[in-house]
Motif scaffolding. Structure first.
Motif, mmCIF file in Angstrom:
data_model
loop_
_atom_site.group_PDB
_atom_site.id
_atom_site.type_symbol
_atom_site.label_atom_id
_atom_site.label_comp_id
_atom_site.label_asym_id
_atom_site.label_seq_id
_atom_site.Cartn_x
_atom_site.Cartn_y
_atom_site.Cartn_z
ATOM 1 N N ILE A 161 0.844 -1.201 0.000
ATOM 2 C CA ILE A 161 0.000 0.000 0.000
ATOM 3 C C ILE A 161 0.877 1.248 0.000
ATOM 4 O O ILE A 161 0.643 2.186 -0.767
ATOM 5 N N GLU A 162 1.897 1.245 0.843
ATOM 6 C CA GLU A 162 2.809 2.391 0.913
ATOM 7 C C GLU A 162 3.518 2.611 -0.416
ATOM 8 O O GLU A 162 3.654 3.744 -0.885
ATOM 9 N N GLN A 163 3.930 1.522 -1.032
ATOM 10 C CA GLN A 163 4.595 1.615 -2.338
ATOM 11 C C GLN A 163 3.648 2.217 -3.371
ATOM 12 O O GLN A 163 4.033 3.104 -4.146
ATOM 13 N N GLN A 164 2.404 1.770 -3.384
ATOM 14 C CA GLN A 164 1.428 2.272 -4.352
ATOM 15 C C GLN A 164 1.089 3.739 -4.091
ATOM 16 O O GLN A 164 0.893 4.505 -5.025
ATOM 17 N N GLN A 165 1.037 4.126 -2.825
ATOM 18 C CA GLN A 165 0.726 5.515 -2.494
ATOM 19 C C GLN A 165 1.859 6.451 -2.893
ATOM 20 O O GLN A 165 1.625 7.627 -3.143
ATOM 21 N N GLY A 166 3.069 5.930 -2.966
ATOM 22 C CA GLY A 166 4.214 6.753 -3.335
ATOM 23 C C GLY A 166 4.380 6.934 -4.832
ATOM 24 O O GLY A 166 5.168 7.767 -5.279
ATOM 25 N N LYS A 167 3.635 6.186 -5.610
ATOM 26 C CA LYS A 167 3.745 6.285 -7.064
ATOM 27 C C LYS A 167 2.906 7.438 -7.589
ATOM 28 O O LYS A 167 1.893 7.812 -7.003
ATOM 29 N N THR A 168 3.340 7.961 -8.719
ATOM 30 C CA THR A 168 2.578 9.002 -9.415
ATOM 31 C C THR A 168 2.458 8.602 -10.880
ATOM 32 O O THR A 168 3.185 7.721 -11.355
ATOM 33 N N ALA A 169 1.576 9.275 -11.582
ATOM 34 C CA ALA A 169 1.400 8.992 -13.010
ATOM 35 C C ALA A 169 2.721 9.225 -13.734
ATOM 36 O O ALA A 169 3.431 10.187 -13.463
ATOM 37 N N GLY A 170 3.046 8.310 -14.646
ATOM 38 C CA GLY A 170 4.343 8.345 -15.318
ATOM 39 C C GLY A 170 4.412 9.252 -16.526
ATOM 40 O O GLY A 170 5.365 9.194 -17.278
ATOM 41 N N GLY A 171 3.454 10.072 -16.730
ATOM 42 C CA GLY A 171 3.467 10.962 -17.882
ATOM 43 C C GLY A 171 2.411 12.038 -17.728
ATOM 44 O O GLY A 171 1.808 12.184 -16.673
ATOM 45 N N LYS A 172 2.218 12.762 -18.794
ATOM 46 C CA LYS A 172 1.214 13.828 -18.759
ATOM 47 C C LYS A 172 0.001 13.408 -19.590
ATOM 48 O O LYS A 172 0.121 12.635 -20.521
ATOM 49 N N GLY A 173 -1.108 13.948 -19.232
ATOM 50 C CA GLY A 173 -2.310 13.704 -20.009
ATOM 51 C C GLY A 173 -3.184 12.620 -19.417
ATOM 52 O O GLY A 173 -2.798 11.891 -18.510
ATOM 53 N N PRO A 174 -4.372 12.507 -19.963
ATOM 54 C CA PRO A 174 -5.362 11.576 -19.424
ATOM 55 C C PRO A 174 -4.980 10.103 -19.599
ATOM 56 O O PRO A 174 -5.285 9.290 -18.742
ATOM 57 N N ILE B 208 -4.930 7.383 -16.650
ATOM 58 C CA ILE B 208 -5.718 6.152 -16.731
ATOM 59 C C ILE B 208 -4.822 4.940 -16.496
ATOM 60 O O ILE B 208 -5.171 4.028 -15.740
ATOM 61 N N GLU B 209 -3.665 4.914 -17.117
ATOM 62 C CA GLU B 209 -2.734 3.793 -16.945
ATOM 63 C C GLU B 209 -2.262 3.694 -15.500
ATOM 64 O O GLU B 209 -2.131 2.599 -14.960
ATOM 65 N N PHE B 210 -1.998 4.839 -14.868
ATOM 66 C CA PHE B 210 -1.590 4.869 -13.464
ATOM 67 C C PHE B 210 -2.640 4.181 -12.591
ATOM 68 O O PHE B 210 -2.336 3.305 -11.782
ATOM 69 N N TRP B 211 -3.900 4.576 -12.744
ATOM 70 C CA TRP B 211 -4.964 4.014 -11.916
ATOM 71 C C TRP B 211 -5.247 2.561 -12.280
ATOM 72 O O TRP B 211 -5.590 1.754 -11.405
ATOM 73 N N ARG B 212 -5.100 2.201 -13.523
ATOM 74 C CA ARG B 212 -5.295 0.814 -13.940
ATOM 75 C C ARG B 212 -4.253 -0.087 -13.272
ATOM 76 O O ARG B 212 -4.581 -1.147 -12.735
ATOM 77 N N THR B 213 -2.996 0.334 -13.282
ATOM 78 C CA THR B 213 -1.919 -0.431 -12.675
ATOM 79 C C THR B 213 -2.109 -0.539 -11.166
ATOM 80 O O THR B 213 -1.937 -1.610 -10.580
ATOM 81 N N SER C 46 -2.781 -4.033 -9.020
ATOM 82 C CA SER C 46 -1.888 -4.432 -7.937
ATOM 83 C C SER C 46 -2.650 -4.650 -6.638
ATOM 84 O O SER C 46 -2.474 -5.669 -5.961
ATOM 85 N N LEU C 47 -3.495 -3.714 -6.277
ATOM 86 C CA LEU C 47 -4.207 -3.801 -5.008
ATOM 87 C C LEU C 47 -5.379 -4.774 -5.047
ATOM 88 O O LEU C 47 -5.683 -5.417 -4.048
ATOM 89 N N SER C 48 -6.019 -4.919 -6.183
ATOM 90 C CA SER C 48 -7.159 -5.837 -6.249
ATOM 91 C C SER C 48 -6.702 -7.297 -6.201
ATOM 92 O O SER C 48 -7.450 -8.154 -5.742
ATOM 93 N N THR C 49 -5.481 -7.560 -6.632
ATOM 94 C CA THR C 49 -4.944 -8.923 -6.535
ATOM 95 C C THR C 49 -4.913 -9.364 -5.073
ATOM 96 O O THR C 49 -5.320 -10.475 -4.740
ATOM 97 N N ILE C 50 -4.444 -8.482 -4.208
ATOM 98 C CA ILE C 50 -4.391 -8.786 -2.775
ATOM 99 C C ILE C 50 -5.799 -8.919 -2.208
ATOM 100 O O ILE C 50 -6.092 -9.844 -1.458
ATOM 101 N N SER C 51 -6.645 -7.984 -2.563
ATOM 102 C CA SER C 51 -8.013 -7.998 -2.056
ATOM 103 C C SER C 51 -8.726 -9.295 -2.440
ATOM 104 O O SER C 51 -9.423 -9.893 -1.619
ATOM 105 N N GLU C 52 -8.541 -9.743 -3.663
ATOM 106 C CA GLU C 52 -9.163 -10.990 -4.112
ATOM 107 C C GLU C 52 -8.662 -12.177 -3.305
ATOM 108 O O GLU C 52 -9.438 -13.065 -2.945
#
Length: 136
Positions: free
Chosen positions: A70-83, A87-92, A96-102
């Motif tokens: 969770i801490e690792q994911q919270q420290g990440k930011t979108a890797g580029g500019k634009g929508p 979208i890719e940032f939130w998809r990734t 990552s987090l839904s795998t654990i939740s499942e």
């Protein structure tokens, strides 16, 4: 086996698990080490010291691993500019987090947590806090 050997084996097992989680975080493939404990009746399982101990050991392993992810994911930011980058940032992040939740929401894991709830386990509050953070 004497208690010294048993402690050594338990400590090595925890170490291997921590190294495995670190590798999984680096590669992006995160799998919890879920004990192969069959629980037919969670109320009866509370009285089985071996089952409760195995489940508590698993939670002691899962809690810091999930918190680190969770801490690792919270420290990440979108890797580029634009929508599209956003979208890719939130998809990734979701993947990552839904795998654990499942993994935590499988019927067997739910029963394991129920056993610890019924046994008033000391490992449960920290796990529940981290699980709550995961669900946000």
């Amino acid at each position: 086996p004497d208690s010294g050997n048993l402690d050594f084996v338990n400590n090595m097992s925890k170490f291997v698990s921590q190294v495995t989680h670190a590798l999984q975080q680096v590669t992006g493939d995160f799998r919890l080490n879920i004990p192969t404990v069959l629980i037919d009746d969670s109320q009866r399982a509370v009285d089985n010291f071996e089952i409760v101990t195995q489940i508590e050991a698993a939670l002691e392993d899962w809690t810091p691993a999930i918190a680190a992810l969770i801490e690792q994911q919270q420290g990440k930011t979108a890797g580029g500019k634009g929508p599209l980058a956003e979208i890719e940032f939130w998809r990734t992040r979701n993947a990552s987090l839904s795998t654990i939740s499942e993994q935590l929401n499988t019927p067997n894991v739910r029963k394991m947590i129920e056993v610890l709830e019924n046994s008033d386990s000391g490992t449960l509050p920290n796990f529940k806090y981290v699980y709550g953070e995961l669900q946000k």
